[in-house]
Design a protein around this motif. Structure first.
Motif, mmCIF file in Angstrom:
data_model
loop_
_atom_site.group_PDB
_atom_site.id
_atom_site.type_symbol
_atom_site.label_atom_id
_atom_site.label_comp_id
_atom_site.label_asym_id
_atom_site.label_seq_id
_atom_site.Cartn_x
_atom_site.Cartn_y
_atom_site.Cartn_z
ATOM 1 N N PRO A 109 -24.386 -6.459 -54.830
ATOM 2 C CA PRO A 109 -23.146 -7.112 -54.407
ATOM 3 C C PRO A 109 -21.959 -6.668 -55.253
ATOM 4 C CG PRO A 109 -24.909 -8.714 -54.729
ATOM 5 C CD PRO A 109 -25.409 -7.430 -55.271
ATOM 6 N N ALA A 110 -20.865 -6.360 -54.597
ATOM 7 C CA ALA A 110 -19.683 -5.887 -55.317
ATOM 8 C C ALA A 110 -19.085 -6.964 -56.198
ATOM 9 C CB ALA A 110 -18.641 -5.374 -54.322
ATOM 10 N N PHE A 111 -19.270 -8.262 -55.858
ATOM 11 C CA PHE A 111 -18.598 -9.291 -56.639
ATOM 12 C C PHE A 111 -19.146 -9.372 -58.064
ATOM 13 C CE2 PHE A 111 -22.217 -12.020 -55.623
ATOM 14 C CZ PHE A 111 -22.270 -12.912 -56.694
ATOM 15 N N VAL A 112 -20.395 -8.918 -58.279
ATOM 16 C CA VAL A 112 -20.974 -8.948 -59.623
ATOM 17 C C VAL A 112 -20.318 -7.906 -60.518
ATOM 18 C CG1 VAL A 112 -23.106 -8.711 -60.950
ATOM 19 C CG2 VAL A 112 -23.157 -9.819 -58.709
ATOM 20 N N VAL A 113 -19.866 -6.799 -59.937
ATOM 21 C CA VAL A 113 -19.233 -5.714 -60.693
ATOM 22 C C VAL A 113 -17.883 -5.407 -60.037
ATOM 23 C CG1 VAL A 113 -19.518 -3.406 -61.663
ATOM 24 C CG2 VAL A 113 -21.530 -4.796 -61.158
ATOM 25 N N PRO A 114 -16.852 -6.217 -60.335
ATOM 26 C CA PRO A 114 -15.539 -5.975 -59.718
ATOM 27 C C PRO A 114 -14.892 -4.718 -60.288
ATOM 28 C CG PRO A 114 -15.387 -7.708 -61.355
ATOM 29 C CD PRO A 114 -16.843 -7.389 -61.226
ATOM 30 N N PRO A 115 -14.015 -4.078 -59.525
ATOM 31 C CA PRO A 115 -13.359 -2.856 -60.013
ATOM 32 C C PRO A 115 -12.378 -3.172 -61.133
ATOM 33 C CG PRO A 115 -12.398 -3.549 -57.936
ATOM 34 C CD PRO A 115 -13.589 -4.427 -58.160
ATOM 35 N N PRO A 116 -12.235 -2.249 -62.082
ATOM 36 C CA PRO A 116 -11.235 -2.447 -63.134
ATOM 37 C C PRO A 116 -9.829 -2.360 -62.561
ATOM 38 C CG PRO A 116 -12.229 -0.266 -63.319
ATOM 39 C CD PRO A 116 -12.989 -0.991 -62.263
ATOM 40 N N THR A 117 -8.947 -3.167 -63.091
ATOM 41 C CA THR A 117 -7.559 -3.196 -62.618
ATOM 42 C C THR A 117 -6.564 -2.828 -63.714
ATOM 43 O OG1 THR A 117 -7.445 -5.563 -63.126
ATOM 44 C CG2 THR A 117 -8.047 -4.937 -60.865
ATOM 45 N N ARG A 118 -7.047 -2.646 -64.956
ATOM 46 C CA ARG A 118 -6.139 -2.387 -66.076
ATOM 47 C C ARG A 118 -6.431 -1.044 -66.749
ATOM 48 N NH1 ARG A 118 -6.603 -6.310 -70.297
ATOM 49 N NH2 ARG A 118 -4.530 -5.612 -70.952
ATOM 50 N N GLY A 119 -7.078 -0.154 -66.024
ATOM 51 C CA GLY A 119 -7.309 1.178 -66.545
ATOM 52 C C GLY A 119 -8.134 1.171 -67.812
ATOM 53 N N MET A 120 -7.635 1.869 -68.838
ATOM 54 C CA MET A 120 -8.358 1.959 -70.099
ATOM 55 C C MET A 120 -8.240 0.682 -70.930
ATOM 56 S SD MET A 120 -7.539 5.906 -71.173
ATOM 57 C CE MET A 120 -8.381 5.727 -72.756
ATOM 58 N N ALA A 121 -7.405 -0.248 -70.512
ATOM 59 C CA ALA A 121 -7.246 -1.507 -71.241
ATOM 60 C C ALA A 121 -8.189 -2.596 -70.737
ATOM 61 C CB ALA A 121 -5.802 -1.996 -71.145
ATOM 62 N N ASP A 178 -13.011 -8.730 -66.499
ATOM 63 C CA ASP A 178 -14.066 -8.610 -65.497
ATOM 64 C C ASP A 178 -14.655 -9.966 -65.131
ATOM 65 O OD1 ASP A 178 -13.931 -5.801 -65.347
ATOM 66 O OD2 ASP A 178 -15.244 -5.568 -67.077
ATOM 67 N N LEU A 179 -14.923 -10.789 -66.128
ATOM 68 C CA LEU A 179 -15.534 -12.096 -65.842
ATOM 69 C C LEU A 179 -14.564 -12.996 -65.086
ATOM 70 C CD1 LEU A 179 -17.449 -12.770 -69.182
ATOM 71 C CD2 LEU A 179 -18.273 -11.694 -67.064
ATOM 72 N N ALA A 180 -13.275 -12.899 -65.397
ATOM 73 C CA ALA A 180 -12.282 -13.671 -64.635
ATOM 74 C C ALA A 180 -12.277 -13.224 -63.176
ATOM 75 C CB ALA A 180 -10.898 -13.509 -65.256
ATOM 76 N N ALA A 181 -12.429 -11.910 -62.953
ATOM 77 C CA ALA A 181 -12.462 -11.399 -61.571
ATOM 78 C C ALA A 181 -13.696 -11.903 -60.837
ATOM 79 C CB ALA A 181 -12.418 -9.874 -61.586
ATOM 80 N N VAL A 182 -14.851 -11.962 -61.511
ATOM 81 C CA VAL A 182 -16.069 -12.485 -60.880
ATOM 82 C C VAL A 182 -15.843 -13.930 -60.453
ATOM 83 C CG1 VAL A 182 -18.496 -13.082 -61.233
ATOM 84 C CG2 VAL A 182 -17.607 -10.912 -62.113
ATOM 85 N N ARG A 183 -15.265 -14.739 -61.347
ATOM 86 C CA ARG A 183 -15.050 -16.158 -61.034
ATOM 87 C C ARG A 183 -14.071 -16.358 -59.883
ATOM 88 N NH1 ARG A 183 -15.357 -16.401 -66.820
ATOM 89 N NH2 ARG A 183 -17.211 -17.601 -67.446
ATOM 90 N N SER A 184 -13.166 -15.416 -59.684
ATOM 91 C CA SER A 184 -12.123 -15.588 -58.669
ATOM 92 C C SER A 184 -12.550 -15.150 -57.274
ATOM 93 C CB SER A 184 -10.870 -14.802 -59.076
ATOM 94 O OG SER A 184 -11.113 -13.401 -58.994
ATOM 95 N N VAL A 185 -13.747 -14.585 -57.128
ATOM 96 C CA VAL A 185 -14.198 -14.111 -55.822
ATOM 97 C C VAL A 185 -14.401 -15.304 -54.889
ATOM 98 C CG1 VAL A 185 -16.083 -12.969 -54.591
ATOM 99 C CG2 VAL A 185 -15.262 -12.034 -56.765
ATOM 100 N N VAL A 214 -21.951 -20.350 -57.349
ATOM 101 C CA VAL A 214 -22.712 -19.159 -57.725
ATOM 102 C C VAL A 214 -21.859 -18.168 -58.507
ATOM 103 C CG1 VAL A 214 -22.280 -18.069 -55.462
ATOM 104 C CG2 VAL A 214 -24.199 -17.305 -56.868
ATOM 105 N N THR A 215 -20.593 -17.983 -58.139
ATOM 106 C CA THR A 215 -19.786 -16.985 -58.854
ATOM 107 C C THR A 215 -19.533 -17.408 -60.296
ATOM 108 O OG1 THR A 215 -17.764 -17.980 -57.977
ATOM 109 C CG2 THR A 215 -18.694 -16.114 -56.759
ATOM 110 N N GLY A 216 -19.276 -18.694 -60.511
ATOM 111 C CA GLY A 216 -19.062 -19.175 -61.867
ATOM 112 C C GLY A 216 -20.322 -19.067 -62.708
ATOM 113 N N ARG A 217 -21.476 -19.379 -62.121
ATOM 114 C CA ARG A 217 -22.731 -19.299 -62.877
ATOM 115 C C ARG A 217 -23.085 -17.850 -63.199
ATOM 116 N NH1 ARG A 217 -27.149 -23.411 -60.452
ATOM 117 N NH2 ARG A 217 -28.117 -22.889 -62.457
ATOM 118 N N VAL A 218 -22.816 -16.956 -62.260
ATOM 119 C CA VAL A 218 -23.060 -15.533 -62.532
ATOM 120 C C VAL A 218 -22.146 -15.052 -63.658
ATOM 121 C CG1 VAL A 218 -22.746 -13.200 -61.577
ATOM 122 C CG2 VAL A 218 -24.013 -14.933 -60.287
ATOM 123 N N ALA A 219 -20.868 -15.433 -63.605
ATOM 124 C CA ALA A 219 -19.939 -15.017 -64.652
ATOM 125 C C ALA A 219 -20.363 -15.562 -66.012
ATOM 126 C CB ALA A 219 -18.519 -15.476 -64.307
#
Length: 306
Positions: A89-101, A107-114, A146-151
């Protein structure tokens, strides 16, 4: 889906993925880091999908704490159920949005926001391909939180398994990006992609990856390609083509093979006697360009000393 290359095949056999790129794509292509991809890949290595791989001591020592996590928190059985050889599932590994930063906190905030409906749809697709018979895992995967528990579980795994090594691993990836960015600026994309992986090449205005588990020609449409150096994808390579990710190539960072096999060349005793052991170690590290911060992370010394 992340699509690992099948083992034991040579370039030119099997299927191929081709990214068709134009001038706008070249302009908008970029490098990034993905801490959560590294973590999820490490969990695969430590779990059943990685048991056939010979592990160096630095990774093998993580098996015992990983086993405790699995014993104490049923969410890890749920995560294991979502690990498919050709992605998950893509929600477990969200794409980076801040490049090298990018950080693990991002990432965990992105998982929780799905949205829950998005997570459920991705879970259902994964379980349709890879059924799970564990009632505890299925209960978690069907829970409204589920998203919060996974994060939360990923955060625990990060703190216990990877946080202590992350500065060193991040330095490896950053040094790869510095190297390839320099090649890109001096010689163009063909040079930057050379040596990325034996199964990647630049040909006729496109990036070809072969052999793969599927045939696909992906027209990027001016959005560019994201390139992510990785430690735990080694020795394979992965491609991402599905939403919410941009077209993405995840490849082993330069020098990571030595990290895995613990065969990095040490400084010679004679050199150490001549200029001092720390300076000798720095000279050996500087076979590849690095900033003082990256050197400090790689060698475990204070930045001021580096």
């Amino acid at each position: 889906l992340l699509v690992p290359l099948p083992p034991g095949e040579c370039y030119g056999q099997g299927r191929m993925i081709r990214f068709e790129v134009d001038a706008a794509d070249l302009l908008h292509s970029r490098f990034a880091l993905s801490p959560v991809f590294e973590l999820e890949s490490l969990l695969r290595v430590l779990g059943r999908l990685g048991r056939s791989r010979a592990l160096p001591e630095r990774v093998a020592r993580m098996r015992a704490p990983y086993a405790r996590l699995r014993r104490d928190d049923p969410v890890f059985a749920a995560l294991d159920a979502l690990q498919h050889p050709y992605g998950g599932p893509a929600f477990v590994v969200p794409p980076p949005t801040r490049g090298m930063a990018q950080t693990i906190e991002d990432d965990l905030a992105a998982v929780r926001s799905v949205p829950l409906e998005t997570a459920r749809a991705e879970i259902d697709r994964t379980l349709a391909r890879h059924p799970c018979a564990d009632p505890a895992a299925l209960a978690i995967l069907g829970a409204p939180d589920v998203t919060g528990r996974v994060a939360d579980a990923l955060g625990q795994a990060w703190d216990l398994l990877l946080a202590a090594d992350w500065l060193e691993l991040r330095a490896i990836c950053e040094r790869d990006i510095v190297h390839r960015s320099g090649l890109l600026g001096r010689q163009g994309w063909a040079a930057a992609l050379e040596g990325l992986h034996t199964r990647v090449r630049w040909r006729d205005g496109g990036i070809e990856i072969a052999p793969m588990g599927t045939d696909a020609t992906v027209r990027i449409g001016g959005q560019g390609v994201m390139f992510i150096p990785s430690v735990f994808v080694w020795p394979k390579i992965a491609v991402q083509m599905d939403d919410p990710w941009p077209a993405c190539l995840i490849y082993p960072a330069r020098g990571v093979g030595a990290w895995w096999t613990e065969t990095a060349a040490p400084a010679s005793p004679a050199l150490g006697e001549l200029i001092g052991r720390s300076r000798a170690r720095i000279l050996v590290e500087l076979r590849e360009a690095a900033s003082t911060t990256q050197l400090a992370r790689s060698l475990g010394i204070p930045v001021g000393s580096a």
